[in-house]
Design a protein around this motif. Structure first.
Motif, PDB file in Angstrom:
ATOM      1  N   ARG A  86      -1.429  -1.290   8.792  1.00 43.91           N
ATOM      2  CA  ARG A  86      -0.467  -1.008   7.835  1.00 43.91           C
ATOM      3  C   ARG A  86       0.517   0.163   8.140  1.00 43.91           C
ATOM      4  O   ARG A  86       0.188   1.347   8.185  1.00 43.91           O
ATOM      5  CB  ARG A  86      -1.076  -0.692   6.405  1.00 43.91           C
ATOM      6  CG  ARG A  86      -1.709  -1.825   5.624  1.00 43.91           C
ATOM      7  CD  ARG A  86      -2.480  -2.831   6.523  1.00 43.91           C
ATOM      8  NE  ARG A  86      -2.840  -3.725   5.637  1.00 43.91           N
ATOM      9  CZ  ARG A  86      -3.669  -4.839   5.963  1.00 43.91           C
ATOM     10  NH1 ARG A  86      -3.762  -4.997   7.501  1.00 43.91           N
ATOM     11  NH2 ARG A  86      -4.423  -5.620   5.410  1.00 43.91           N
ATOM     12  N   GLU A 141       1.058  -5.484   1.920  1.00 42.58           N
ATOM     13  CA  GLU A 141       0.400  -4.267   1.632  1.00 42.58           C
ATOM     14  C   GLU A 141       1.232  -2.799   1.766  1.00 42.58           C
ATOM     15  O   GLU A 141       1.346  -2.036   1.156  1.00 42.58           O
ATOM     16  CB  GLU A 141      -0.922  -3.948   2.247  1.00 42.58           C
ATOM     17  CG  GLU A 141      -2.067  -4.993   1.444  1.00 42.58           C
ATOM     18  CD  GLU A 141      -3.355  -4.672   2.209  1.00 42.58           C
ATOM     19  OE1 GLU A 141      -3.687  -3.914   3.016  1.00 42.58           O
ATOM     20  OE2 GLU A 141      -4.348  -5.611   1.615  1.00 42.58           O
ATOM     21  N   ARG A 174       1.138  -8.889  -5.974  1.00 42.95           N
ATOM     22  CA  ARG A 174       0.755  -7.481  -5.693  1.00 42.95           C
ATOM     23  C   ARG A 174       1.540  -6.644  -6.493  1.00 42.95           C
ATOM     24  O   ARG A 174       1.134  -5.567  -7.032  1.00 42.95           O
ATOM     25  CB  ARG A 174       0.659  -7.321  -4.203  1.00 42.95           C
ATOM     26  CG  ARG A 174      -0.440  -8.054  -3.464  1.00 42.95           C
ATOM     27  CD  ARG A 174      -1.750  -7.756  -3.623  1.00 42.95           C
ATOM     28  NE  ARG A 174      -2.831  -8.672  -3.079  1.00 42.95           N
ATOM     29  CZ  ARG A 174      -3.180  -8.713  -1.677  1.00 42.95           C
ATOM     30  NH1 ARG A 174      -2.848  -7.835  -1.067  1.00 42.95           N
ATOM     31  NH2 ARG A 174      -4.035  -9.607  -1.273  1.00 42.95           N
TER      32      ARG A 174
END
Length: 185
Positions: A86, A141, A174
């Motif tokens: 990430r 994310e 999300r």
């Protein structure tokens, strides 16, 4: 990127707000204080999210445009099948997705038992779906993490998203989950 923001149906009543501008050319977080008063809190350092989707789709043999192709392939995949980073740019909220594409290539080389100097072949079947899902999850994310940090830092109660990648279902889901948990519209 401001063309994406201006095309958003955000009304003046929703300001101040944070806007995530995410497309093939931009991954920016913009603080919209009031009409005409904007501050870029985070920007693309190298590859934008949409550009990363395009490059990953090419590596995975999924075609163009990459965002919809990755998203469709990811539906049959397991997003935790492969561990991808990430990305973070120091202590900033800036975005850098070129290393993520490289990590995808390295993962594929490892799966195929290839040395780093050799180009991997295009995966198929479940491997392709899992790699697509893992890649999409890493991008989403990263976008969500940085955006929600900007929302908290700015102290706003509204979030908008704009640009082509804003159509990504996982990204919208999300962000909606995080916003609901934080009481953000």
């Amino acid at each position: 990127n401001f063309a994406h923001i201006c095309g958003d149906p955000l009304t003046c009543d929703a300001l101040p707000a944070i806007c995530l501008v995410v497309s093939g050319g931009h991954s920016d977080i913009v603080f919209l204080r009031r009409p005409g008063d904007y501050e870029v809190l985070a920007a693309t350092v190298d590859d934008a999210a949409g550009e990363a989707f395009d490059k990953a789709a090419r590596v995975l043999g999924l075609g163009y445009p990459g965002g919809p192709a990755i998203s469709k392939a990811a539906e049959a995949g397991d997003s935790v099948a492969y561990t991808l980073p990430r990305p973070r740019v120091g202590e900033t909220l800036d975005f850098s997705f070129s290393g993520l594409k490289t990590a995808l290539i390295r993962q594929l080389q490892q799966i195929q038992g290839l040395p780093l100097s050799e180009q991997p072949g295009e995966p198929t079947g479940q491997m392709q779906a899992d790699l697509a899902a893992s890649f999409q999850c890493a991008v989403v994310e990263t976008l969500v993490r940085n955006t929600m940090q900007a929302v908290a830092a700015a102290g706003v109660s509204d979030l908008a998203i704009a640009g082509g990648v804003a159509a990504n279902r996982l990204l919208r889901e999300r962000l909606a989950e995080e916003c609901a948990a934080a009481g953000i519209a």
